[in-house]
Scaffold this active site. Structure first.
Site, PDB file in Angstrom:
ATOM      1  N   HIS A  85       0.854  -1.201   0.000  1.00 51.16           N
ATOM      2  CA  HIS A  85       0.000   0.000   0.000  1.00 51.16           C
ATOM      3  C   HIS A  85       0.888   1.249   0.000  1.00 51.16           C
ATOM      4  CE1 HIS A  85      -3.006   2.958   0.960  1.00 51.16           C
ATOM      5  NE2 HIS A  85      -3.925   2.049   0.665  1.00 51.16           N
ATOM      6  N   GLU A 159      -3.507   1.611  -7.999  1.00 52.78           N
ATOM      7  CA  GLU A 159      -3.881   2.760  -7.171  1.00 52.78           C
ATOM      8  C   GLU A 159      -2.913   3.900  -7.422  1.00 52.78           C
ATOM      9  OE1 GLU A 159      -6.101   1.812  -3.227  1.00 52.78           O
ATOM     10  OE2 GLU A 159      -3.959   1.841  -2.904  1.00 52.78           O
TER      11      GLU A 159
END
Ligand code: PEP
Length: 240
Positions: A85, A159
């Site tokens: 992430h 992302e």
């Protein structure tokens, strides 16, 4: 079926609220990803959704203060772990090497992996080709040494860092361009699926989830709002 992953990040503040949130988001095809401390409580109420963890360490047991091991997660009935992430890459200095070790440790314990990749804004400003090159490097490094059969247990989330709601001046990607990059990733590696993350909300969900090349969404901020999240799940549900 499209996958919707609910990344609660470091929220909510109490186990009771976590339980309420989990009950409101307990749908087939949803992966609930609460903070570690609520995993057990959330698992006890879920009937349809799967359970995920926000991070994992690369060793099973040992002198690693504060780390959570793949086998501990497996024993809590966790099915998925997030790796890579951007909040951990950028703010906690997590490197591709660390991410690669986490992914291999998780897969060897039978956990599935949600690998997040995505470019910073300066790269995207150079064009979509630069973004693809940046992501290619991340994927090559992060999945180095992962067997083909194990790659089928990996979901890649595209992302773009600048699209994540917690980034400064964040705005969602253009759905058409996000789909182009997801399709590109699918050509690059044979993984279980490629989903999009970054400011997905009830209003724009259909524009992303309606595209064949986007297999689902990773939802951060809006996964803390049950009503909005339910609308995102409805946008993912096929009409027939
Ligand atoms: C995320 O947590 O990875 C994310 C995409 O967050 P948000 O939906 O809030 O942009």
């Amino acid at each position: 079926m499209k996958l919707i992953a609910a990344n609660w990040k470091s929220n909510p503040d109490t186990a009771k609220t976590a339980e309420r949130l989990a009950l409101a988001e307990d749908y087939e095809g949803v992966i609930i990803i609460p903070p570690f401390q609520y995993l057990e409580r959330v698992r006890s109420v879920l009937k349809h959704a799967s359970l995920g963890a926000q991070n994992v360490f690369w060793e099973n047991g040992g002198p690693f203060t504060g780390e959570v091991s793949p086998s501990q997660l497996k024993n809590l009935s966790v099915s998925f772990v997030i790796a890579g992430h951007s909040e951990r890459r950028a703010y906690l200095g997590e490197t591709d090497d660390m991410i690669n070790k986490k992914i291999k440790a998780a897969l060897s314990e039978g956990l599935q992996v949600i690998l997040c990749v995505g470019e910073p804004i300066q790269i995207r400003k150079d064009g979509i080709r630069s973004a693809k090159d940046f992501i290619t490097n991340q994927i090559r490094y992060d999945l180095r040494g992962v067997k083909r059969s194990d790659a089928k247990k990996v979901i890649i989330t595209y992302e773009p860092i600048w699209a994540i709601s917690t980034s400064q001046n964040a705005e969602p990607d253009i759905p058409e361009e996000a789909a182009e990059i997801c399709a590109y990733i699918k050509n690059l590696v044979n993984v279980r699926g490629v989903i999009y993350g970054g400011s997905v909300n009830a209003k724009n969900a259909k524009e992303f989830l309606g595209r064949d090349d986007i297999d689902g969404a990773l939802v951060g901020g809006e996964s803390l709002k049950p009503k909005e999240f339910q609308k995102i799940v409805s946008a993912a549900t096929p009409l027939v």
